[in-house]
Scaffold this active site. Structure first.
Site, PDB file in Angstrom:
ATOM      1  N   ARG A   9       0.859  -1.184   0.000  1.00 62.91           N
ATOM      2  CA  ARG A   9       0.000   0.000   0.000  1.00 62.91           C
ATOM      3  C   ARG A   9       0.899   1.238   0.000  1.00 62.91           C
ATOM      4  O   ARG A   9       1.955   1.255   0.642  1.00 62.91           O
ATOM      5  CB  ARG A   9      -0.897   0.009   1.238  1.00 62.91           C
ATOM      6  N   HIS A  10       0.495   2.267  -0.725  1.00 61.73           N
ATOM      7  CA  HIS A  10       1.286   3.501  -0.793  1.00 61.73           C
ATOM      8  C   HIS A  10       1.544   4.079   0.601  1.00 61.73           C
ATOM      9  O   HIS A  10       0.791   3.828   1.555  1.00 61.73           O
ATOM     10  CB  HIS A  10       0.585   4.552  -1.660  1.00 61.73           C
ATOM     11  N   SER A  13      -0.518   9.575   2.485  1.00 66.79           N
ATOM     12  CA  SER A  13      -0.744  10.709   1.579  1.00 66.79           C
ATOM     13  C   SER A  13      -1.190  11.934   2.365  1.00 66.79           C
ATOM     14  O   SER A  13      -1.558  11.846   3.545  1.00 66.79           O
ATOM     15  CB  SER A  13      -1.808  10.351   0.532  1.00 66.79           C
ATOM     16  N   THR A  22     -10.289   9.814  -0.054  1.00 63.65           N
ATOM     17  CA  THR A  22      -9.404  10.194  -1.166  1.00 63.65           C
ATOM     18  C   THR A  22      -9.863   9.625  -2.501  1.00 63.65           C
ATOM     19  O   THR A  22      -9.993  10.350  -3.484  1.00 63.65           O
ATOM     20  CB  THR A  22      -7.970   9.731  -0.864  1.00 63.65           C
ATOM     21  N   GLY A  23     -10.100   8.326  -2.548  1.00 60.06           N
ATOM     22  CA  GLY A  23     -10.562   7.724  -3.789  1.00 60.06           C
ATOM     23  C   GLY A  23      -9.640   7.973  -4.961  1.00 60.06           C
ATOM     24  O   GLY A  23      -8.434   7.756  -4.878  1.00 60.06           O
ATOM     25  N   ARG A  61       0.365   8.813  -5.784  1.00 60.87           N
ATOM     26  CA  ARG A  61       0.854   8.370  -4.478  1.00 60.87           C
ATOM     27  C   ARG A  61       1.352   6.928  -4.534  1.00 60.87           C
ATOM     28  O   ARG A  61       2.323   6.579  -3.846  1.00 60.87           O
ATOM     29  CB  ARG A  61      -0.220   8.557  -3.401  1.00 60.87           C
ATOM     30  N   GLU A  88      -7.476   3.176  -6.306  1.00 58.63           N
ATOM     31  CA  GLU A  88      -8.253   3.067  -5.077  1.00 58.63           C
ATOM     32  C   GLU A  88      -9.743   3.000  -5.399  1.00 58.63           C
ATOM     33  O   GLU A  88     -10.192   3.407  -6.478  1.00 58.63           O
ATOM     34  CB  GLU A  88      -7.949   4.288  -4.191  1.00 58.63           C
ATOM     35  N   ARG A 115     -18.298   2.719   4.458  1.00 56.72           N
ATOM     36  CA  ARG A 115     -16.878   2.386   4.607  1.00 56.72           C
ATOM     37  C   ARG A 115     -16.652   0.894   4.790  1.00 56.72           C
ATOM     38  O   ARG A 115     -15.660   0.350   4.297  1.00 56.72           O
ATOM     39  CB  ARG A 115     -16.270   3.123   5.806  1.00 56.72           C
ATOM     40  N   HIS A 158      -3.339   0.520  -3.451  1.00 56.85           N
ATOM     41  CA  HIS A 158      -4.150   1.239  -2.464  1.00 56.85           C
ATOM     42  C   HIS A 158      -4.849   0.276  -1.511  1.00 56.85           C
ATOM     43  O   HIS A 158      -4.998  -0.909  -1.815  1.00 56.85           O
ATOM     44  CB  HIS A 158      -5.176   2.106  -3.196  1.00 56.85           C
ATOM     45  N   GLY A 159      -5.329   0.818  -0.395  1.00 56.90           N
ATOM     46  CA  GLY A 159      -5.940  -0.013   0.625  1.00 56.90           C
ATOM     47  C   GLY A 159      -7.012  -0.938   0.100  1.00 56.90           C
ATOM     48  O   GLY A 159      -7.019  -2.145   0.380  1.00 56.90           O
TER      49      GLY A 159
END
Length: 206
Positions: A9-10, A13, A22-23, A61, A88, A115, A158-159
């Site tokens: 994962r980055h 950010s 963020t998306g 990112r 993401e 979420r 990304h997550g």
């Protein structure tokens, strides 16, 4: 033949720091995020890992995190494929909104559903299920065949795009994957068998 797949994962950010959804928006890394990416590269170097190919998203990112990792490994010229399939999860109408402000506006229960449910998207956005529906076909078409050919592969993403992959790799249920937290800049190392099943996993955040 080694079949190596590493997910990262980055690093943190600017919007992670501000607690914003963020998306697909494209904020850069914080100083901490840069340090996390460099540390990830050092961890992989200490394990004497090198790569034959890299994949990342269309978002800077993740790309910057990958660049910093590869610099630590001395692999700055590595073949890298970028694709929005690894982006993401799209948070739609709540993108850019502070998570606490979103709770005040929509209610804590509704935001929690957006979420942490598997298949309920925020307005105009994607659920984790929808994210998986674009990540997994790309993985099976473009990434897994290379891993099975012996190409040591790293993915910086990304997550939620990585959760979709982890759900598949580790055979997790929709409930189990929602509980899985991914640290920023923390590599997860998988070794696969000839059919793409996980033989071993090493999470460097643990």
């Amino acid at each position: 033949m080694e079949r190596l797949l590493v997910l990262v994962r980055h690093g943190q950010s600017e919007w992670n720091l501000k607690n914003l959804f963020t998306g697909w928006k494209d904020p850069g890394l914080t100083e901490k995020g840069v340090s996390e990416a460099i540390e990830a590269g050092q961890q992989l170097k200490d394990l004497k890992l090198e790569f034959d190919i890299a994949f990342t998203s269309n978002l800077s990112r993740a790309q910057k995190t990958l660049d910093l990792i590869l610099a630590e490994l001395g692999q700055t010229g590595l073949t890298t494929i970028r694709d929005q399939a690894l982006n993401e999860r799209d948070y739609g109408d709540i993108t850019g909104m502070n998570k606490d402000e979103a709770r005040e506006k929509f209610g804590e229960e509704q935001v929690h559903i957006w979420r942490r449910s598997f298949d309920v998207p925020p307005p105009g956005g994607e659920s984790l299920k929808m994210t998986a529906e674009r990540v997994l076909p790309y993985y099976h078409a473009e990434i897994l065949p290379r891993v099975l050919q012996g190409n040591r592969t790293i993915i910086a993403a990304h997550g939620n795009s990585l959760r979709a992959l982890i759900m598949e790799l580790e055979n997790l249920s929709s409930e189990e994957i929602l509980k899985r937290e991914l640290g920023t800049g923390a590599p997860i190392i998988y070794r696969l068998d000839e059919e793409g099943n996980v033989q071993s996993v090493q999470d460097l955040a643990a």
